[in-house]
Design a protein around this motif. Structure first.
Motif, short mmCIF file in Angstrom:
data_model
loop_
_atom_site.label_atom_id
_atom_site.label_comp_id
_atom_site.label_asym_id
_atom_site.label_seq_id
_atom_site.Cartn_x
_atom_site.Cartn_y
_atom_site.Cartn_z
N UNK A 110 -49.20 -50.44 12.83
CA UNK A 110 -48.81 -49.10 13.29
C UNK A 110 -50.02 -48.18 13.40
N UNK A 111 -50.96 -48.32 12.47
CA UNK A 111 -52.12 -47.43 12.46
C UNK A 111 -53.07 -47.70 13.61
N UNK A 112 -52.93 -48.84 14.27
CA UNK A 112 -53.80 -49.18 15.40
C UNK A 112 -53.22 -48.71 16.72
N UNK A 113 -52.16 -47.90 16.68
CA UNK A 113 -51.48 -47.53 17.91
C UNK A 113 -51.95 -46.25 18.56
N UNK A 114 -53.05 -45.67 18.08
CA UNK A 114 -53.51 -44.42 18.64
C UNK A 114 -53.97 -44.60 20.08
N UNK A 115 -53.77 -43.53 20.89
CA UNK A 115 -54.25 -43.53 22.27
C UNK A 115 -55.69 -43.06 22.36
N UNK A 116 -56.28 -42.68 21.25
CA UNK A 116 -57.67 -42.22 21.26
C UNK A 116 -58.61 -43.40 21.32
N UNK A 117 -59.77 -43.18 21.92
CA UNK A 117 -60.77 -44.23 22.00
C UNK A 117 -61.35 -44.55 20.64
N UNK A 118 -61.53 -43.53 19.81
CA UNK A 118 -62.13 -43.73 18.50
C UNK A 118 -61.40 -42.85 17.50
N UNK A 119 -60.99 -43.42 16.38
CA UNK A 119 -60.31 -42.64 15.37
C UNK A 119 -60.50 -43.29 14.02
N UNK A 120 -60.28 -42.51 12.97
CA UNK A 120 -60.47 -43.01 11.61
C UNK A 120 -59.24 -43.79 11.16
N UNK A 155 -41.07 -36.40 32.79
CA UNK A 155 -40.93 -37.15 31.55
C UNK A 155 -41.02 -38.64 31.82
N UNK A 156 -41.40 -39.38 30.80
CA UNK A 156 -41.40 -40.83 30.88
C UNK A 156 -40.68 -41.36 29.64
N UNK A 157 -39.84 -42.36 29.83
CA UNK A 157 -39.10 -42.92 28.71
C UNK A 157 -39.99 -43.90 27.94
N UNK A 158 -39.94 -43.80 26.63
CA UNK A 158 -40.69 -44.69 25.75
C UNK A 158 -39.71 -45.57 24.99
N UNK A 159 -39.97 -46.87 24.98
CA UNK A 159 -39.09 -47.78 24.29
C UNK A 159 -39.64 -48.09 22.90
N UNK A 160 -38.75 -48.08 21.90
CA UNK A 160 -39.13 -48.31 20.52
C UNK A 160 -38.40 -49.54 20.01
N UNK A 161 -39.14 -50.46 19.42
CA UNK A 161 -38.55 -51.68 18.90
C UNK A 161 -37.70 -51.35 17.67
N UNK A 219 -42.82 -51.60 2.52
CA UNK A 219 -43.22 -50.19 2.64
C UNK A 219 -43.49 -49.84 4.09
N UNK A 220 -44.02 -50.81 4.86
CA UNK A 220 -44.33 -50.55 6.26
C UNK A 220 -43.07 -50.29 7.08
N UNK A 221 -41.95 -50.95 6.71
CA UNK A 221 -40.71 -50.72 7.43
C UNK A 221 -40.28 -49.26 7.29
N UNK A 222 -40.43 -48.72 6.09
CA UNK A 222 -40.11 -47.32 5.86
C UNK A 222 -41.05 -46.43 6.67
N UNK A 223 -42.34 -46.76 6.68
CA UNK A 223 -43.31 -45.99 7.44
C UNK A 223 -43.00 -46.02 8.93
N UNK A 224 -42.57 -47.19 9.43
CA UNK A 224 -42.25 -47.32 10.85
C UNK A 224 -41.06 -46.44 11.21
N UNK A 225 -40.04 -46.43 10.35
CA UNK A 225 -38.88 -45.58 10.61
C UNK A 225 -39.26 -44.11 10.58
N UNK A 226 -40.13 -43.76 9.64
CA UNK A 226 -40.58 -42.38 9.56
C UNK A 226 -41.40 -42.00 10.78
N UNK A 227 -42.24 -42.93 11.24
CA UNK A 227 -43.06 -42.68 12.42
C UNK A 227 -42.17 -42.45 13.64
N UNK A 228 -41.10 -43.24 13.75
CA UNK A 228 -40.17 -43.07 14.86
C UNK A 228 -39.55 -41.68 14.82
N UNK A 229 -39.07 -41.28 13.64
CA UNK A 229 -38.43 -39.97 13.51
C UNK A 229 -39.42 -38.85 13.85
N UNK A 230 -40.65 -38.99 13.37
CA UNK A 230 -41.65 -37.97 13.65
C UNK A 230 -41.98 -37.91 15.14
#
Length: 334
Positions: A135-145, A325-331, A170-181
């Motif tokens: 999940x942390x590798x999903x940024x659209x930025x070229x470079x990030x921490x 708008x563009x629709x985004x699909x979430x697994x 724990x990652x499953x919880x983080x993924x659900x939280x990321x979706x909500x956010x």
């Protein structure tokens, strides 16, 4: 091999295609090569001016993000920092340690002239990473921490150790939280877009929503009946019931009972009322709507966003121009 280094990490996504072999020889890179040697810019203002001169400034926020990444690449990565670079073609991540040196060397890696010297330690398959690290590798930025936890996940796999089940749970919880956010942020961004529309554009947006819902709708002509902004009907001639009359108020502040009573006064037999406000409705206004002898519904800004999200795929060209708008699909897990 034991990996040593500090916890700071960046991900540079220029490790692609025909340049991958050159990249693995010991470099990390970013684009923006038309800026030339980044060390020539003694101030952020000079860098910004040259960036805008070359790349334009149509989207100031994007310009700000680009400048932040350029400066981080040049100045903030230090010797001993971990560097991770992902190749989506092979689904492999290169893990390395920065050697503390920014270089401007054209013609070493294709069109990429801004480089950092890196000691690449080896590869880690993305498939072996815990979900939280993915999940942390999903940024659209070229470079990030990257977080310390993500780096530790890379080191765990690199050293041949296995990720514990608790980390994936724990990652499953983080993924659900990321979706909500993400959903919440999208909702707010759509609201931001609505609030900057002009009053006439707001009426056209309501028309676009009604058309997307299957109604024939149009902005009503200016005339003595000033409480009706939009007219809609299931039939193209406007004779089929329910005939919908809508009032659109595009302003801050709350709608009170007098505004609702005034709108009800414009409704006739066979009409249904729709009152749209980008503000909210006080309790007395909702009471007036509930006691109306005509079918009447109130929609505030949040309701309007829900309608847009539900029906945006059926928007006509005018609606898409107002609300692109563009629709985004979430697994999801079943």
């Amino acid at each position: 091999m034991r990996v040593i280094g500090k916890s700071l990490a960046g991900i540079i996504v220029a490790y692609l295609g025909i340049y991958s072999e050159d990249f693995e020889k010991g470099f990390a890179t970013v684009g923006w090569s038309q800026l030339g040697d980044l060390s020539q810019y003694s101030s952020t203002e000079r860098l910004r001016d040259e960036y805008i001169k070359i790349y334009g400034n149509d989207k100031p926020a994007a310009t700000g993000n680009a400048l932040a990444m350029i400066l981080k690449f040049r100045d903030q990565i230090a010797a001993g920092d971990y560097i991770v670079s992902y190749n989506p073609e092979t689904r492999n991540c290169l893990l390395g340690v920065d050697k503390g040196k920014y270089l401007y060397q054209p013609d070493i890696i294709g069109d990429y002239a801004n480089l950092r010297k890196v000691e690449w330690l080896g590869k880690v398959s993305r498939d072996l990473l815990p979900q939280k690290a993915k999940n942390s590798l999903g940024s659209t930025l070229t470079l990030f921490s990257l977080s310390q936890g993500t780096i530790e996940a890379f080191l765990t796999i690199f050293e041949g150790r296995t990720v514990t089940p608790q980390e994936d749970e724990a990652a499953e919880t983080d993924s659900a939280q990321l979706k909500d956010e993400t959903l919440a942020q999208s909702h707010e961004l759509i609201k931001d877009k609505i609030t900057v529309l002009l009053p006439e554009e707001m009426k056209e947006l309501v028309v676009a929503i009604l058309r997307a819902m299957g109604f024939k709708a149009k902005v009503s002509p200016k005339g003595p009946d000033r409480n009706v902004d939009v007219i809609a009907s299931p039939g193209s001639l406007g004779l089929t019931q329910p005939r919908i009359k809508a009032e659109v108020k595009h302003r801050n502040g709350s709608m009170g009972a007098p505004a609702i009573r005034g709108f009800i006064g414009a409704l006739r037999e066979g009409d249904s009322g729709l009152f749209v406000s980008t503000g909210d409705f006080i309790r007395e206004a909702r009471y007036e709507a509930d006691r109306s002898t005509f079918p009447l519904t109130l929609r505030d800004l949040d309701d309007l966003v829900d309608l847009i999200v539900s029906h945006c795929e059926n928007f006509d060209l005018e609606g898409r121009a107002l609300m692109p708008l563009v629709r985004i699909y979430w697994l999801v897990d079943f």
